[in-house]
Design a protein around this motif. Structure first.
Motif, PDB file in Angstrom:
ATOM      1  N   ALA A   1      31.481  90.478  44.869  1.00 24.80           N
ATOM      2  CA  ALA A   1      32.507  91.484  44.544  1.00 24.80           C
ATOM      3  C   ALA A   1      33.774  91.226  45.349  1.00 24.80           C
ATOM      4  O   ALA A   1      34.892  91.307  44.819  1.00 24.80           O
ATOM      5  CB  ALA A   1      31.977  92.886  44.794  1.00 24.80           C
ATOM      6  N   ARG A   2      33.627  90.901  46.614  1.00 23.66           N
ATOM      7  CA  ARG A   2      34.803  90.634  47.459  1.00 23.66           C
ATOM      8  C   ARG A   2      35.484  89.329  47.069  1.00 23.66           C
ATOM      9  O   ARG A   2      36.707  89.216  47.150  1.00 23.66           O
ATOM     10  CB  ARG A   2      34.422  90.648  48.923  1.00 23.66           C
ATOM     11  CG  ARG A   2      34.050  92.050  49.364  1.00 23.66           C
ATOM     12  CD  ARG A   2      34.002  92.250  50.849  1.00 23.66           C
ATOM     13  NE  ARG A   2      33.574  93.601  51.167  1.00 23.66           N
ATOM     14  CZ  ARG A   2      34.308  94.686  51.060  1.00 23.66           C
ATOM     15  NH1 ARG A   2      35.544  94.598  50.632  1.00 23.66           N
ATOM     16  NH2 ARG A   2      33.829  95.867  51.378  1.00 23.66           N
ATOM     17  N   PHE A   3      34.717  88.347  46.631  1.00 26.69           N
ATOM     18  CA  PHE A   3      35.288  87.092  46.142  1.00 26.69           C
ATOM     19  C   PHE A   3      36.259  87.394  44.996  1.00 26.69           C
ATOM     20  O   PHE A   3      37.389  86.908  44.980  1.00 26.69           O
ATOM     21  CB  PHE A   3      34.160  86.168  45.672  1.00 26.69           C
ATOM     22  CG  PHE A   3      34.607  84.858  45.081  1.00 26.69           C
ATOM     23  CD1 PHE A   3      34.874  83.779  45.896  1.00 26.69           C
ATOM     24  CD2 PHE A   3      34.732  84.708  43.709  1.00 26.69           C
ATOM     25  CE1 PHE A   3      35.266  82.556  45.350  1.00 26.69           C
ATOM     26  CE2 PHE A   3      35.119  83.498  43.156  1.00 26.69           C
ATOM     27  CZ  PHE A   3      35.391  82.419  43.988  1.00 26.69           C
ATOM     28  N   LEU A   4      35.818  88.235  44.062  1.00 23.79           N
ATOM     29  CA  LEU A   4      36.662  88.575  42.916  1.00 23.79           C
ATOM     30  C   LEU A   4      37.872  89.393  43.336  1.00 23.79           C
ATOM     31  O   LEU A   4      38.999  89.087  42.945  1.00 23.79           O
ATOM     32  CB  LEU A   4      35.851  89.337  41.861  1.00 23.79           C
ATOM     33  CG  LEU A   4      36.628  89.676  40.590  1.00 23.79           C
ATOM     34  CD1 LEU A   4      36.994  88.408  39.816  1.00 23.79           C
ATOM     35  CD2 LEU A   4      35.826  90.613  39.713  1.00 23.79           C
ATOM     36  N   THR A   5      37.664  90.442  44.134  1.00 20.84           N
ATOM     37  CA  THR A   5      38.806  91.299  44.500  1.00 20.84           C
ATOM     38  C   THR A   5      39.834  90.536  45.315  1.00 20.84           C
ATOM     39  O   THR A   5      41.037  90.723  45.120  1.00 20.84           O
ATOM     40  CB  THR A   5      38.350  92.563  45.264  1.00 20.84           C
ATOM     41  OG1 THR A   5      37.649  92.190  46.450  1.00 20.84           O
ATOM     42  CG2 THR A   5      37.490  93.454  44.383  1.00 20.84           C
TER      43      THR A   5
END
Length: 127
Positions: free
Chosen positions: A19-23
């Motif tokens: 999720a943090r990779f995407l955001t």
């Protein structure tokens, strides 16, 4: 009301990492916890709800429509991280972007092998 996509569940080996990779790459707000999910909200009200899954992850494809300016910012972050990227979904044009429909597009993979894509023009919208 006609049907609208509201959310989809994204299976990940580590929901926080994915999720943090995407955001971080898309420049989105931090994911928000909702029960067992980490929810990533995108601009059109759709969310990607990351869930940690046991076992192998089957890669899916997620495409995001962005402005030309956002493309430059996101592509810059892809290059800064040294991520492999391609001009096509078959990974046959490495290190390139495409110019489909008079816009720009690029593909890369997330940590679990989900294919991510940004485009500046919807498919079928150009000459």
């Amino acid at each position: 009301m006609p049907a609208q996509l509201n959310h989809t569940i994204v299976h990940a080996s580590d929901q926080n990492r994915s999720a943090r990779f995407l955001t971080e790459l898309l420049g989105l707000p931090d994911p928000v916890r909702y029960g067992p999910f980490l929810v990533v909200e995108v601009a059109n009200g759709v969310s990607l709800d990351y869930m940690t899954s046991q076992g192998p992850i089957t890669g899916q494809h997620y495409a995001f429509l962005v402005s030309e300016e956002e493309f430059d910012e996101i592509f810059g972050r892809i290059r800064e991280r040294g991520l492999d990227h391609w001009a096509d979904p078959f990974h046959s044009r490495p290190g390139q972007i495409n110019h489909n429909d008079g816009g720009r597009g690029v593909y890369w993979n997330d940590p679990d092998g989900h294919a991510l894509e940004i485009i500046t023009r919807p498919y079928g919208s150009g000459a």
